[in-house]
Scaffold this motif. Structure first.
Motif, PDB file in Angstrom:
ATOM      1  N   TYR A  69      21.353  32.169 -50.567  1.00 27.41           N
ATOM      2  CA  TYR A  69      19.301  33.174 -50.472  1.00 27.41           C
ATOM      3  C   TYR A  69      19.714  34.294 -50.927  1.00 27.41           C
ATOM      4  N   GLN A  70      21.422  34.959 -51.526  1.00 29.97           N
ATOM      5  CA  GLN A  70      20.417  36.022 -52.438  1.00 29.97           C
ATOM      6  C   GLN A  70      19.756  35.334 -53.580  1.00 29.97           C
ATOM      7  N   THR A  71      20.251  34.445 -54.172  1.00 29.48           N
ATOM      8  CA  THR A  71      19.767  33.668 -56.002  1.00 29.48           C
ATOM      9  C   THR A  71      18.525  33.434 -55.201  1.00 29.48           C
ATOM     10  N   ALA A  72      18.369  32.957 -54.438  1.00 28.31           N
ATOM     11  CA  ALA A  72      16.931  32.712 -53.928  1.00 28.31           C
ATOM     12  C   ALA A  72      16.033  33.928 -53.842  1.00 28.31           C
ATOM     13  N   PHE A 119      16.291  36.524 -55.675  1.00 24.53           N
ATOM     14  CA  PHE A 119      16.044  37.293 -56.935  1.00 24.53           C
ATOM     15  C   PHE A 119      15.555  36.699 -57.147  1.00 24.53           C
ATOM     16  N   LYS A 120      14.818  34.999 -57.322  1.00 21.81           N
ATOM     17  CA  LYS A 120      14.103  34.466 -57.856  1.00 21.81           C
ATOM     18  C   LYS A 120      12.366  34.679 -57.195  1.00 21.81           C
ATOM     19  N   LYS A 169       8.261  35.088 -48.664  1.00 19.62           N
ATOM     20  CA  LYS A 169       8.600  34.383 -50.251  1.00 19.62           C
ATOM     21  C   LYS A 169       9.521  33.475 -50.445  1.00 19.62           C
ATOM     22  N   THR A 170      10.482  34.410 -50.061  1.00 18.86           N
ATOM     23  CA  THR A 170      12.021  33.358 -50.191  1.00 18.86           C
ATOM     24  C   THR A 170      12.216  32.108 -49.588  1.00 18.86           C
ATOM     25  N   PHE A 171      11.527  32.204 -48.548  1.00 16.31           N
ATOM     26  CA  PHE A 171      11.577  30.423 -47.626  1.00 16.31           C
ATOM     27  C   PHE A 171      10.482  29.171 -48.564  1.00 16.31           C
TER      28      PHE A 171
END
Length: 598
Positions: A214-217, A219-220, A47-49
């Motif tokens: 990456y952590q902020t991405a 979370f978003k 989902k993040t990528f």
């Protein structure tokens, strides 16, 4: 340098507000029963990528600039190592290697490892030297350097000391020859390493930044409401950033709930809404109210319950904590709408409210009691001046002044499909695409600053707002002379102009400016007016004929819903000048139902 010689280690400590954003996001998620441990989140979250590949990185540490978003959409990162690489590459110098990195990642260009034994060192970056550690490893692998000597080589290359570089070249080439590398190839590799080392990035540094990115991405992508609320809280006083986040909430279809003295916190909060979780606007984000005063107001509400009405509010809030200016902006921002929706009445009655609040505070301080026992004497009923509320336009203007941008609506909303017909594009879309050239814009004037050029010509910087954000145009003397009277705050304009880009910064200039009402009426929008009886038709006809003498090209179609279930359509003869003001007048006629553009 002397510290290092003394055997001590130098540390640089960087204060990153992003770490606090993450901490707040973790707490907001925990409020809904979900525990997140940032140290154990998966580094391969699809989902993040996917979100990164779409370039949807507003609020994501290190990755939110326009240029970086463009790189991410082309890169289609799918590993954590890609994020480390892009953090290291997106700087002057190494940036020229980004196209090759992307092409090699997607198999459109073959990687070049310089020498077979270096493949293991350069494989993760597709043959491109990105990190200082790779420089050191190459010297170690190819020429037999110790890591200590390799670090001295790296430093020498960074300093551009020619004499030292000549010595290092000799050592590097001799060491490589001893390991069977041809002298010419060894010298070529040294040149390549030297070219890179001047701007190489420390991988451990890039990896640490990439992890926070990456952590902020993550979370978003996974908890966007909590992430946006946390991000907005850390930019409470930055109107431009809050407006950017407001636009992002709109794109994510996350409701932004207006400030409310009975629902808002001093900071931004997550709140369940009818159409899903939303972000409740922070009281402390309203201009000139102060975080401490808003925290005190929220503490009183949470301890003793919601404020029932204006009188209850004045009885309980200390006038020494909340002053006139703070109350004015709370009212203008709509924070009292749930207990009194007439903002003008409240605004005009603020002196009365403060007098009652002061009297209530004095009574509490003196422990005044009633004549017949221990009950407190009731405060006299508060009476506010009778007055009509602000018009929709005035309401939005007052809200803009208190918040810093249009929050609950925008003056351009009234133009609906007319903006499409005149091909006026949102400023944020133009900026995001980054293509220079002619543009059509619409906007409501915020401010104007006139200047005189070195040749004595007058020009102006005009700040405007549309539904997508705030932008500025420069109006040169020939255009300014023809439209100066239109450039008043609150005026809505149509602008034919140009946009140029210096790096990522847009520069808008105007070739022509007109009142938006005039342009929209020429675009000939029509109205579909629904009635439940024939009674309002006469009043409707009068409103339309009074508008510019009835002249215009807009069609008006009236649909009358009869009691027996039949519909009668009446196409009013002639054309009409349809403006937002006319639509507002039509909607205000008693008996008028739905009013829509056609």
């Amino acid at each position: 340098k002397f510290v290092e010689k003394a055997g001590l280690v130098k540390f640089d400590f960087l204060g990153l507000k992003t770490l606090t954003v993450l901490d707040k996001a973790v707490k907001l998620v925990a409020d809904h029963g979900v525990e997140v441990d940032l140290a154990t989140i998966p580094l391969d979250d699809k989902k993040t990528f996917k979100m990164l590949a779409r370039g949807e990185t507003i609020g994501v540490f290190q990755l939110e600039s326009v240029g970086m978003r463009d790189v991410l959409t082309r890169l289609k990162a799918d590993t954590f190592e890609d994020i480390i690489a892009v953090v290291a590459l997106y700087r002057p110098g190494p940036m020229e290697n980004i196209p090759s990195y992307i092409a090699r990642k997607h198999g459109q260009e073959d990687p070049d490892y310089l020498y077979p034994t270096l493949e293991g060192i350069l494989k993760e970056t597709f043959g491109i030297m990105i990190y200082q550690e790779q420089v050191m490893q190459i010297a170690q692998e190819l020429s037999g350097f110790t890591l200590g000597n390799a670090d001295l080589l790296r430093r020498a290359m960074g300093k551009k000391d020619q004499a030292e570089m000549d010595r290092q070249r000799h050592t590097f080439v001799d060491g490589a020859k001893a390991k069977g590398v041809p002298e010419g190839q060894a010298s070529m590799i040294f040149d390549q390493v030297n070219k890179f080392a001047g701007y190489g990035f420390n991988k451990s540094h890039a990896a640490a930044y990439a992890l926070v990115a990456y952590q902020t991405a993550w979370f978003k992508a996974n908890y966007p409401v909590e992430f946006m609320a946390a991000s907005m809280t850390l930019d409470l006083g930055n109107t431009d950033k809050l407006n950017l986040f407001r636009q992002e909430l709109g794109r994510l279809k996350i409701p932004l709930l207006g400030p409310d003295i009975n629902a808002s916190g001093a900071e931004f909060r997550v709140e369940e809404a009818t159409d899903g979780a939303g972000v409740r606007y922070a009281l402390a984000a309203i201009k000139n109210v102060g975080e401490a005063a808003m925290a005190a107001l929220v503490a009183e509400r949470e301890e003793n319950g919601a404020f029932a009405d204006v009188g209850n509010f004045t009885d309980r809030v200390d006038s020494r904590v909340v002053n006139k200016r703070q109350l004015e902006n709370l009212v203008r921002a709509g924070a009292f709408d749930q207990i009194n929706s007439n903002r003008r009445q409240l605004f005009n009655g603020i002196e009365t409210i403060l007098r009652h609040a002061s009297a209530a505070a004095n009574d509490r301080d003196s422990n005044q009691i009633g004549l017949f026992g221990g009950e407190e004497a009731p405060m006299p009923q508060i009476t506010l001046p009778e007055t009509a509320d602000y018009s929709p336009t005035e309401r939005m203007r007052e809200e803009f002044d208190a918040v810093g941008f249009y929050l609950s609506g925008h003056p351009l909303d009234a133009y609906g499909k007319s903006l499409e017909k005149i091909k006026a594009r949102p400023s944020a879309e133009i900026i995001r695409e980054g293509h220079p050239g002619p543009v059509n814009l619409a906007g409501t004037v915020i401010s104007k600053r006139e200047r005189t050029s070195g040749k004595g010509n007058r020009y102006a910087f005009v700040q405007l707002s549309d539904a997508s954000g705030i932008y500025e145009i420069i109006v040169f003397s020939d255009v300014l002379a023809n439209c100066r009277d239109l450039l008043e705050p609150g005026s809505s304009l149509f602008i034919k102009g140009n946009v140029k880009f210096e790096g990522e910064q847009p520069s808008f200039s105007a070739n022509g400016i007109e009142a938006l009402d005039a342009v929209a009426s020429r675009a000939a929008p029509g109205l579909l007016v629904s009635l439940s009886s024939e009674q309002p038709i006469e009043a409707l006809s009068k409103v339309l004929k009074d508008a510019n003498g009835g002249r215009g090209r807009g069609e008006v179609l009236v649909v009358v819903n009869l009691e027996d279930g039949r519909e009668v359509e009446i196409d009013l003869q002639g054309g009409f000048a349809i403006t937002p003001e006319i639509r507002h007048q039509v909607q205000s006629i008693p008996g008028i139902g739905d009013v829509r553009e056609i």
